[in-house]
Design an enzyme around this catalytic site. Structure first.
Site, PDB file in Angstrom:
ATOM      1  N   TYR A  57     131.555 -62.450 -42.609  1.00 24.27           N
ATOM      2  CA  TYR A  57     132.671 -62.542 -41.647  1.00 24.27           C
ATOM      3  C   TYR A  57     133.843 -63.321 -42.214  1.00 24.27           C
ATOM      4  CZ  TYR A  57     129.851 -60.083 -38.351  1.00 24.27           C
ATOM      5  OH  TYR A  57     129.116 -59.081 -37.765  1.00 24.27           O
ATOM      6  N   VAL A  96     137.133 -56.004 -33.863  1.00 24.35           N
ATOM      7  CA  VAL A  96     137.163 -57.468 -33.834  1.00 24.35           C
ATOM      8  C   VAL A  96     138.393 -57.995 -34.589  1.00 24.35           C
ATOM      9  CG1 VAL A  96     134.670 -57.692 -33.516  1.00 24.35           C
ATOM     10  CG2 VAL A  96     135.577 -57.545 -35.844  1.00 24.35           C
ATOM     11  N   ASP A  97     139.263 -57.059 -35.039  1.00 25.79           N
ATOM     12  CA  ASP A  97     140.506 -57.501 -35.677  1.00 25.79           C
ATOM     13  C   ASP A  97     141.526 -57.864 -34.593  1.00 25.79           C
ATOM     14  OD1 ASP A  97     140.945 -54.020 -36.270  1.00 25.79           O
ATOM     15  OD2 ASP A  97     142.245 -55.184 -34.934  1.00 25.79           O
ATOM     16  N   HIS A 112     133.519 -56.434 -28.434  1.00 26.38           N
ATOM     17  CA  HIS A 112     132.611 -56.894 -29.482  1.00 26.38           C
ATOM     18  C   HIS A 112     133.037 -58.235 -30.068  1.00 26.38           C
ATOM     19  CE1 HIS A 112     131.239 -52.453 -30.249  1.00 26.38           C
ATOM     20  NE2 HIS A 112     130.695 -52.992 -29.169  1.00 26.38           N
ATOM     21  N   CYS A 120     130.351 -72.275 -30.499  1.00 24.60           N
ATOM     22  CA  CYS A 120     129.359 -73.296 -30.838  1.00 24.60           C
ATOM     23  C   CYS A 120     128.016 -72.978 -30.175  1.00 24.60           C
ATOM     24  CB  CYS A 120     129.835 -74.672 -30.367  1.00 24.60           C
ATOM     25  SG  CYS A 120     128.641 -75.975 -30.759  1.00 24.60           S
ATOM     26  N   CYS A 139     131.191 -78.525 -35.191  1.00 23.30           N
ATOM     27  CA  CYS A 139     131.939 -78.084 -33.999  1.00 23.30           C
ATOM     28  C   CYS A 139     132.972 -79.166 -33.683  1.00 23.30           C
ATOM     29  CB  CYS A 139     130.981 -77.911 -32.812  1.00 23.30           C
ATOM     30  SG  CYS A 139     131.852 -77.672 -31.247  1.00 23.30           S
ATOM     31  N   GLY A 179     139.741 -43.286 -32.580  1.00 23.79           N
ATOM     32  CA  GLY A 179     139.241 -43.883 -33.821  1.00 23.79           C
ATOM     33  C   GLY A 179     137.845 -44.446 -33.738  1.00 23.79           C
TER      34      GLY A 179
HETATM   35  C1  BV8 Z   1     123.531 -53.934 -26.498  1.00 19.96           C
HETATM   36  C2  BV8 Z   1     130.629 -56.281 -34.103  1.00 19.96           C
HETATM   37  C3  BV8 Z   1     121.922 -54.667 -24.952  1.00 19.96           C
HETATM   38  C4  BV8 Z   1     130.055 -56.530 -35.423  1.00 19.96           C
HETATM   39  C5  BV8 Z   1     129.533 -54.257 -33.387  1.00 19.96           C
HETATM   40  C6  BV8 Z   1     121.873 -47.432 -25.630  1.00 19.96           C
HETATM   41  C7  BV8 Z   1     122.434 -48.309 -24.704  1.00 19.96           C
HETATM   42  C8  BV8 Z   1     122.706 -49.621 -25.041  1.00 19.96           C
HETATM   43  C9  BV8 Z   1     122.423 -50.081 -26.330  1.00 19.96           C
HETATM   44  C10 BV8 Z   1     121.881 -49.232 -27.265  1.00 19.96           C
HETATM   45  C11 BV8 Z   1     121.611 -47.907 -26.903  1.00 19.96           C
HETATM   46  N1  BV8 Z   1     121.092 -47.298 -28.010  1.00 19.96           N
HETATM   47  C12 BV8 Z   1     121.047 -48.189 -29.035  1.00 19.96           C
HETATM   48  C13 BV8 Z   1     121.489 -49.374 -28.612  1.00 19.96           C
HETATM   49  C14 BV8 Z   1     121.571 -50.600 -29.429  1.00 19.96           C
HETATM   50  C15 BV8 Z   1     122.900 -50.756 -30.155  1.00 19.96           C
HETATM   51  C16 BV8 Z   1     123.452 -49.468 -30.668  1.00 19.96           C
HETATM   52  O1  BV8 Z   1     124.298 -48.853 -30.048  1.00 19.96           O
HETATM   53  N2  BV8 Z   1     122.964 -49.057 -31.835  1.00 19.96           N
HETATM   54  C17 BV8 Z   1     123.472 -47.850 -32.456  1.00 19.96           C
HETATM   55  C18 BV8 Z   1     123.660 -48.063 -33.943  1.00 19.96           C
HETATM   56  C19 BV8 Z   1     122.500 -46.719 -32.151  1.00 19.96           C
HETATM   57  N3  BV8 Z   1     123.872 -51.380 -29.297  1.00 19.96           N
HETATM   58  C20 BV8 Z   1     123.889 -52.723 -29.205  1.00 19.96           C
HETATM   59  O2  BV8 Z   1     123.084 -53.421 -29.776  1.00 19.96           O
HETATM   60  C21 BV8 Z   1     124.953 -53.347 -28.324  1.00 19.96           C
HETATM   61  N4  BV8 Z   1     124.320 -54.307 -27.477  1.00 19.96           N
HETATM   62  O3  BV8 Z   1     123.349 -52.798 -26.215  1.00 19.96           O
HETATM   63  O4  BV8 Z   1     122.938 -54.997 -25.873  1.00 19.96           O
HETATM   64  C22 BV8 Z   1     121.715 -55.852 -24.111  1.00 19.96           C
HETATM   65  C23 BV8 Z   1     121.670 -55.679 -22.737  1.00 19.96           C
HETATM   66  C24 BV8 Z   1     121.480 -56.787 -21.950  1.00 19.96           C
HETATM   67  C25 BV8 Z   1     121.350 -58.059 -22.520  1.00 19.96           C
HETATM   68  C26 BV8 Z   1     121.410 -58.221 -23.902  1.00 19.96           C
HETATM   69  C27 BV8 Z   1     121.597 -57.104 -24.714  1.00 19.96           C
HETATM   70  C28 BV8 Z   1     125.968 -54.146 -29.117  1.00 19.96           C
HETATM   71  C29 BV8 Z   1     126.764 -53.261 -30.008  1.00 19.96           C
HETATM   72  C30 BV8 Z   1     127.868 -54.091 -30.682  1.00 19.96           C
HETATM   73  C31 BV8 Z   1     127.476 -54.388 -32.110  1.00 19.96           C
HETATM   74  N5  BV8 Z   1     128.610 -54.964 -32.797  1.00 19.96           N
HETATM   75  N6  BV8 Z   1     130.598 -54.849 -33.895  1.00 19.96           N
HETATM   76  C32 BV8 Z   1     131.122 -56.378 -36.475  1.00 19.96           C
HETATM   77  O5  BV8 Z   1     132.176 -55.771 -36.230  1.00 19.96           O
HETATM   78  O6  BV8 Z   1     130.837 -56.870 -37.560  1.00 19.96           O
HETATM   79  S1  BV8 Z   1     129.430 -52.574 -33.435  1.00 19.96           S
HETATM   80  C33 BV8 Z   1     130.050 -51.795 -34.824  1.00 19.96           C
HETATM   81  O7  BV8 Z   1     130.186 -50.418 -34.511  1.00 19.96           O
HETATM   82  C34 BV8 Z   1     131.439 -52.076 -35.234  1.00 19.96           C
HETATM   83  O8  BV8 Z   1     131.831 -53.354 -35.050  1.00 19.96           O
HETATM   84  C35 BV8 Z   1     132.318 -51.137 -34.433  1.00 19.96           C
HETATM   85  O9  BV8 Z   1     133.042 -51.873 -33.504  1.00 19.96           O
HETATM   86  C36 BV8 Z   1     131.337 -50.312 -33.725  1.00 19.96           C
HETATM   87  C37 BV8 Z   1     131.661 -48.897 -33.506  1.00 19.96           C
HETATM   88  O10 BV8 Z   1     132.043 -48.315 -34.728  1.00 19.96           O
HETATM   89  P1  BV8 Z   1     133.414 -47.508 -34.746  1.00 19.96           P
HETATM   90  O11 BV8 Z   1     134.483 -48.412 -34.287  1.00 19.96           O
HETATM   91  O12 BV8 Z   1     133.239 -46.224 -34.023  1.00 19.96           O
HETATM   92  O13 BV8 Z   1     133.595 -47.291 -36.301  1.00 19.96           O
HETATM   93  P2  BV8 Z   1     132.963 -46.109 -37.173  1.00 19.96           P
HETATM   94  O14 BV8 Z   1     133.185 -46.461 -38.604  1.00 19.96           O
HETATM   95  O15 BV8 Z   1     131.581 -45.815 -36.712  1.00 19.96           O
HETATM   96  O16 BV8 Z   1     133.858 -44.838 -36.808  1.00 19.96           O
HETATM   97  C38 BV8 Z   1     135.230 -44.808 -37.157  1.00 19.96           C
HETATM   98  C39 BV8 Z   1     135.811 -43.496 -36.663  1.00 19.96           C
HETATM   99  O17 BV8 Z   1     137.209 -43.486 -36.969  1.00 19.96           O
HETATM  100  C40 BV8 Z   1     135.218 -42.274 -37.346  1.00 19.96           C
HETATM  101  O18 BV8 Z   1     134.904 -41.301 -36.351  1.00 19.96           O
HETATM  102  C41 BV8 Z   1     136.327 -41.769 -38.256  1.00 19.96           C
HETATM  103  O19 BV8 Z   1     136.344 -40.352 -38.338  1.00 19.96           O
HETATM  104  C42 BV8 Z   1     137.556 -42.246 -37.532  1.00 19.96           C
HETATM  105  N7  BV8 Z   1     138.699 -42.481 -38.417  1.00 19.96           N
HETATM  106  C43 BV8 Z   1     138.690 -42.925 -39.701  1.00 19.96           C
HETATM  107  N8  BV8 Z   1     139.966 -43.016 -40.146  1.00 19.96           N
HETATM  108  C44 BV8 Z   1     140.773 -42.659 -39.123  1.00 19.96           C
HETATM  109  C45 BV8 Z   1     139.974 -42.320 -38.022  1.00 19.96           C
HETATM  110  N9  BV8 Z   1     140.492 -41.895 -36.850  1.00 19.96           N
HETATM  111  C46 BV8 Z   1     141.837 -41.817 -36.767  1.00 19.96           C
HETATM  112  N10 BV8 Z   1     142.671 -42.129 -37.781  1.00 19.96           N
HETATM  113  C47 BV8 Z   1     142.178 -42.550 -38.972  1.00 19.96           C
HETATM  114  N11 BV8 Z   1     143.014 -42.847 -39.972  1.00 19.96           N
END
Ligand code: BV8
Length: 231
Positions: A57, A96-97, A112, A120, A139, A179
């Protein structure tokens, strides 16, 4: 006064910041091609190797201070849309930007978390944070050494602002998804929640995982298709 436009919810993902020079996650050159989620973006990873997670990070936080990383035409078009309909436009970002805020968006929920904040683990205070974090950083409020973590929602953690987001999804008449690949829940599930009562439009470089659920899809780079759609 009756609003002239239905409430608009705009969901954004890493693709909207790509043309500002920030990596996406799942593109071939994306972040998850360089490092595993399990090693840097879960509470377990932080418990196992906090220094490694801080390093991941710190590098991304430092990138936001790069003068070349600035809001692009897509961020600016959304800020302009909000200026036109200040009470009706809400941005819900997975990013997160800080580019939406720097573009001038005000009604903005970062579900996110934010690279520019630390939290903390001892006193739970969240605070703006620009510098590197380490396991020795105290902290500033409770002086707990090593107690600070990035104020980021990791996999398995509850996203932020979900009550406000669910309310806005229930009220909206237009849902734009910009996006995002539609891989990560609960954000990826928002379109299914609104499609019964809102017009849904995907604006993305290519079809996302949930493309078939949208009424309309416009594909291309965000800096071209978002200003054109918003104008
Ligand atoms: C939770 C911070 C429960 C970190 C991130 C069903 C329901 C609920 C949860 C789940 C579920 N199934 C699975 C889960 C668990 C999990 C999940 O979804 N897993 C996935 C992998 C299957 N979800 C979680 O764990 C979430 N929490 O559900 O908690 C709970 C309930 C009660 C109590 C406690 C807990 C938390 C998810 C958040 C995780 N943190 N970010 C960090 O940033 O370092 S998520 C991570 O993916 C990224 O940060 C990002 O924000 C996020 C999504 O990715 P995208 O933004 O879509 O990026 P990606 O690269 O994938 O796609 C980019 C797109 O842009 C592409 O389509 C591309 O074609 C396009 N593109 C590229 N260039 C361009 C463009 N478009 C236009 N112009 C361009 N130039």
């Amino acid at each position: 006064m009756t609003p002239l436009v239905d409430p608009i919810v705009v969901l954004t993902g890493a693709g909207i910041s790509r043309e500002s020079g920030l990596s996406t996650f799942r593109d071939p050159d994306g972040i998850w091609a360089q490092v595993r989620i399990e090693d840097v973006a879960t509470p377990e990873a932080f418990a196992r190797d906090p220094a490694r997670v801080h390093g991941f990070y710190n590098a991304r936080r430092a990138q936001l201070r790069d003068p070349a990383v600035v809001p692009n035409a897509a961020h600016l078009a959304l800020a302009e849309l909000e200026r036109r309909w200040p009470a009706e436009v809400l941005i819900v970002t997975q990013n997160v930007d800080d580019l939406h805020a720097r573009a001038g968006s005000v009604r903005l929920l970062q579900m996110h978390g934010a690279l520019g904040r630390a939290r903390c683990l001892r006193c739970a205070a969240a605070m703006p944070w620009e510098e590197d974090l380490s396991t020795a950083t105290p902290c500033p409020l409770c002086a707990e050494a090593g107690g600070l973590r990035p104020d980021i929602v990791w996999f398995g953690e509850m996203p932020m602002h979900m009550d406000a987001i669910e309310t806005a999804l229930g009220d909206c008449g237009l849902f734009l998804s910009i996006g995002t690949s539609g891989h990560v829940y609960p954000a990826a599930g928002f379109v299914a929640e609104v499609r019964g009562h809102a017009r849904t439009v995907e604006l993305n470089l290519e079809p996302s995982q949930g493309s078939a659920l949208f009424d309309e899809a416009i594909h291309g780079p965000a800096t071209a298709i978002v200003p054109a759609f918003v104008d």
